[in-house]
Design a protein around this motif. Structure first.
Motif, PDB file in Angstrom:
ATOM      1  N   ARG A 150       0.848  -1.196   0.000  1.00 17.24           N
ATOM      2  CA  ARG A 150       0.000   0.000   0.000  1.00 17.24           C
ATOM      3  C   ARG A 150       0.884   1.248   0.000  1.00 17.24           C
ATOM      4  O   ARG A 150       1.957   1.252   0.572  1.00 17.24           O
ATOM      5  CB  ARG A 150      -0.893   0.026   1.227  1.00 17.24           C
ATOM      6  CG  ARG A 150      -1.836  -1.149   1.333  1.00 17.24           C
ATOM      7  CD  ARG A 150      -2.855  -0.916   2.452  1.00 17.24           C
ATOM      8  NE  ARG A 150      -3.579  -2.097   2.837  1.00 17.24           N
ATOM      9  CZ  ARG A 150      -4.505  -2.697   2.115  1.00 17.24           C
ATOM     10  NH1 ARG A 150      -4.808  -2.239   0.940  1.00 17.24           N
ATOM     11  NH2 ARG A 150      -5.122  -3.779   2.557  1.00 17.24           N
ATOM     12  N   ASN A 151       0.378   2.292  -0.629  1.00 17.40           N
ATOM     13  CA  ASN A 151       0.995   3.620  -0.641  1.00 17.40           C
ATOM     14  C   ASN A 151       2.401   3.646  -1.240  1.00 17.40           C
ATOM     15  O   ASN A 151       3.193   4.517  -0.921  1.00 17.40           O
ATOM     16  CB  ASN A 151       1.032   4.220   0.774  1.00 17.40           C
ATOM     17  CG  ASN A 151      -0.339   4.318   1.386  1.00 17.40           C
ATOM     18  OD1 ASN A 151      -1.286   4.735   0.728  1.00 17.40           O
ATOM     19  ND2 ASN A 151      -0.462   3.911   2.631  1.00 17.40           N
ATOM     20  N   TYR A 204      12.938   9.409   6.911  1.00 18.13           N
ATOM     21  CA  TYR A 204      11.626   8.930   6.531  1.00 18.13           C
ATOM     22  C   TYR A 204      11.683   8.480   5.085  1.00 18.13           C
ATOM     23  O   TYR A 204      12.104   9.225   4.210  1.00 18.13           O
ATOM     24  CB  TYR A 204      10.603  10.057   6.711  1.00 18.13           C
ATOM     25  CG  TYR A 204       9.192   9.680   6.357  1.00 18.13           C
ATOM     26  CD1 TYR A 204       8.523   8.716   7.085  1.00 18.13           C
ATOM     27  CD2 TYR A 204       8.548  10.299   5.305  1.00 18.13           C
ATOM     28  CE1 TYR A 204       7.213   8.374   6.772  1.00 18.13           C
ATOM     29  CE2 TYR A 204       7.235   9.968   4.979  1.00 18.13           C
ATOM     30  CZ  TYR A 204       6.580   9.008   5.718  1.00 18.13           C
ATOM     31  OH  TYR A 204       5.290   8.670   5.412  1.00 18.13           O
ATOM     32  N   GLY A 205      11.287   7.248   4.833  1.00 16.33           N
ATOM     33  CA  GLY A 205      11.360   6.684   3.493  1.00 16.33           C
ATOM     34  C   GLY A 205      10.059   6.692   2.734  1.00 16.33           C
ATOM     35  O   GLY A 205       9.962   6.086   1.679  1.00 16.33           O
ATOM     36  N   GLY A 206       9.045   7.366   3.266  1.00 14.87           N
ATOM     37  CA  GLY A 206       7.760   7.450   2.583  1.00 14.87           C
ATOM     38  C   GLY A 206       6.688   6.629   3.268  1.00 14.87           C
ATOM     39  O   GLY A 206       6.948   5.899   4.224  1.00 14.87           O
ATOM     40  N   PRO A 207       5.447   6.744   2.756  1.00 16.68           N
ATOM     41  CA  PRO A 207       4.304   6.104   3.414  1.00 16.68           C
ATOM     42  C   PRO A 207       4.077   4.638   3.046  1.00 16.68           C
ATOM     43  O   PRO A 207       3.117   4.029   3.510  1.00 16.68           O
ATOM     44  CB  PRO A 207       3.131   6.961   2.931  1.00 16.68           C
ATOM     45  CG  PRO A 207       3.543   7.372   1.551  1.00 16.68           C
ATOM     46  CD  PRO A 207       5.037   7.597   1.643  1.00 16.68           C
ATOM     47  N   ALA A 208       4.925   4.056   2.213  1.00 18.24           N
ATOM     48  CA  ALA A 208       4.702   2.682   1.740  1.00 18.24           C
ATOM     49  C   ALA A 208       4.692   1.690   2.898  1.00 18.24           C
ATOM     50  O   ALA A 208       5.486   1.795   3.830  1.00 18.24           O
ATOM     51  CB  ALA A 208       5.773   2.290   0.730  1.00 18.24           C
ATOM     52  N   ASP A 260       7.451  -1.239   6.780  1.00 23.35           N
ATOM     53  CA  ASP A 260       7.209   0.164   6.488  1.00 23.35           C
ATOM     54  C   ASP A 260       8.560   0.826   6.272  1.00 23.35           C
ATOM     55  O   ASP A 260       9.585   0.158   6.262  1.00 23.35           O
ATOM     56  CB  ASP A 260       6.398   0.851   7.594  1.00 23.35           C
ATOM     57  CG  ASP A 260       7.075   0.814   8.948  1.00 23.35           C
ATOM     58  OD1 ASP A 260       8.297   1.072   9.015  1.00 23.35           O
ATOM     59  OD2 ASP A 260       6.396   0.541   9.947  1.00 23.35           O
ATOM     60  N   ARG A 261       8.556   2.147   6.092  1.00 19.35           N
ATOM     61  CA  ARG A 261       9.796   2.860   5.796  1.00 19.35           C
ATOM     62  C   ARG A 261       9.914   4.084   6.704  1.00 19.35           C
ATOM     63  O   ARG A 261      10.282   5.160   6.271  1.00 19.35           O
ATOM     64  CB  ARG A 261       9.826   3.241   4.312  1.00 19.35           C
ATOM     65  CG  ARG A 261       9.794   1.993   3.422  1.00 19.35           C
ATOM     66  CD  ARG A 261       9.758   2.306   1.960  1.00 19.35           C
ATOM     67  NE  ARG A 261      10.902   3.050   1.501  1.00 19.35           N
ATOM     68  CZ  ARG A 261      12.079   2.528   1.188  1.00 19.35           C
ATOM     69  NH1 ARG A 261      12.280   1.224   1.299  1.00 19.35           N
ATOM     70  NH2 ARG A 261      13.060   3.295   0.767  1.00 19.35           N
ATOM     71  N   CYS A 310      16.350   1.765   9.949  1.00 21.56           N
ATOM     72  CA  CYS A 310      16.329   0.303  10.140  1.00 21.56           C
ATOM     73  C   CYS A 310      15.223  -0.333   9.305  1.00 21.56           C
ATOM     74  O   CYS A 310      15.428  -1.380   8.678  1.00 21.56           O
ATOM     75  CB  CYS A 310      16.135  -0.034  11.617  1.00 21.56           C
ATOM     76  SG  CYS A 310      17.530   0.436  12.660  1.00 21.56           S
ATOM     77  N   GLN A 311      14.045   0.313   9.287  1.00 18.94           N
ATOM     78  CA  GLN A 311      12.922  -0.232   8.522  1.00 18.94           C
ATOM     79  C   GLN A 311      13.174  -0.114   7.021  1.00 18.94           C
ATOM     80  O   GLN A 311      12.817  -1.017   6.261  1.00 18.94           O
ATOM     81  CB  GLN A 311      11.624   0.485   8.912  1.00 18.94           C
ATOM     82  CG  GLN A 311      11.247   0.323  10.371  1.00 18.94           C
ATOM     83  CD  GLN A 311      11.109  -1.128  10.794  1.00 18.94           C
ATOM     84  OE1 GLN A 311      10.641  -1.979  10.024  1.00 18.94           O
ATOM     85  NE2 GLN A 311      11.509  -1.431  12.007  1.00 18.94           N
ATOM     86  N   ILE A 312      13.803   0.988   6.599  1.00 20.26           N
ATOM     87  CA  ILE A 312      14.140   1.154   5.184  1.00 20.26           C
ATOM     88  C   ILE A 312      15.125   0.062   4.756  1.00 20.26           C
ATOM     89  O   ILE A 312      14.957  -0.572   3.709  1.00 20.26           O
ATOM     90  CB  ILE A 312      14.724   2.560   4.919  1.00 20.26           C
ATOM     91  CG1 ILE A 312      13.637   3.623   5.113  1.00 20.26           C
ATOM     92  CG2 ILE A 312      15.331   2.649   3.518  1.00 20.26           C
ATOM     93  CD1 ILE A 312      14.158   5.045   5.137  1.00 20.26           C
ATOM     94  N   SER A 313      16.137  -0.194   5.566  1.00 25.98           N
ATOM     95  CA  SER A 313      17.130  -1.233   5.261  1.00 25.98           C
ATOM     96  C   SER A 313      16.471  -2.605   5.192  1.00 25.98           C
ATOM     97  O   SER A 313      16.769  -3.413   4.300  1.00 25.98           O
ATOM     98  CB  SER A 313      18.225  -1.217   6.317  1.00 25.98           C
ATOM     99  OG  SER A 313      19.131  -2.264   6.111  1.00 25.98           O
TER     100      SER A 313
END
Length: 171
Positions: free
Chosen positions: A68-69, A123-127, A145-146, A150-153
């Motif tokens: 999503r997103n 912040y890597g965006g709303p995805a 999520d992003r 850590c979540q982006i990685s």
């Protein structure tokens, strides 16, 4: 006075007798590490052929990925089958290869980021993504999520299972 010097010298002299117990312990530990290292990268196919898992090892790996997103047409719910690769996922071969690459004995591919870790505040965006199903004979229920480094990685490690949200991509 010479007696005092010889006693002091005797006390500070290094021990010259061998310690066979210590040597065996060190060699045993080294052999264990070497044996574990040879098992560290076990593919899901080998895992299934060995009869490991939850008794369903003869079934194909199957995941449902809901994104999503993410934008750019990447949103949706996709089915992925590995061994042989297929399903409605846009890149089943690449997605299965990404999972194979990160599958290691004793490590969970879909594990959350460690709690209490230091993550960059970016912040890597709303995805978001939700992955459910079975991988390597184990049940999967993971969210992505992003919201920080850590979540982006964690997300980027599974591209192309999850969409590539790199800098050149439309949001």
């Amino acid at each position: 006075m010479s007696t005092a010097i010889s006693r002091a010298t005797a006390r500070t002299a290094p021990r010259t007798t061998p310690r066979p117990g210590l040597r065996r312990l060190v060699l045993g530990a080294a052999a264990s590490v070497a044996a574990f290292g040879s098992l560290a990268a076990v593919s899901p196919a080998a895992y299934g052929q060995a009869g490991l898992g939850d008794g369903r090892s003869k079934e194909r790996d199957h995941l449902t990925i809901t994104v999503r997103n993410a934008g750019g047409g990447a949103d949706g719910t996709f089915e992925l089958y590995c061994g042989p690769d297929g399903g409605s996922h846009p890149d089943p071969r690449g997605a299965c290869a990404a999972l194979e690459r990160d599958t290691r004995w004793g490590q969970e591919v879909f594990a959350p980021a460690p709690k209490g870790g230091f993550c960059t505040m970016q912040y890597g965006g709303p995805a978001t993504a939700h992955v459910t199903g079975t991988w390597a004979g184990r049940s999967v229920d993971a969210t992505y999520d992003r919201r920080d480094g850590c979540q982006i990685s964690r997300w980027d490690r599974l591209v192309p299972l999850l969409p590539d949200m790199g800098a050149g991509r439309d949001a």
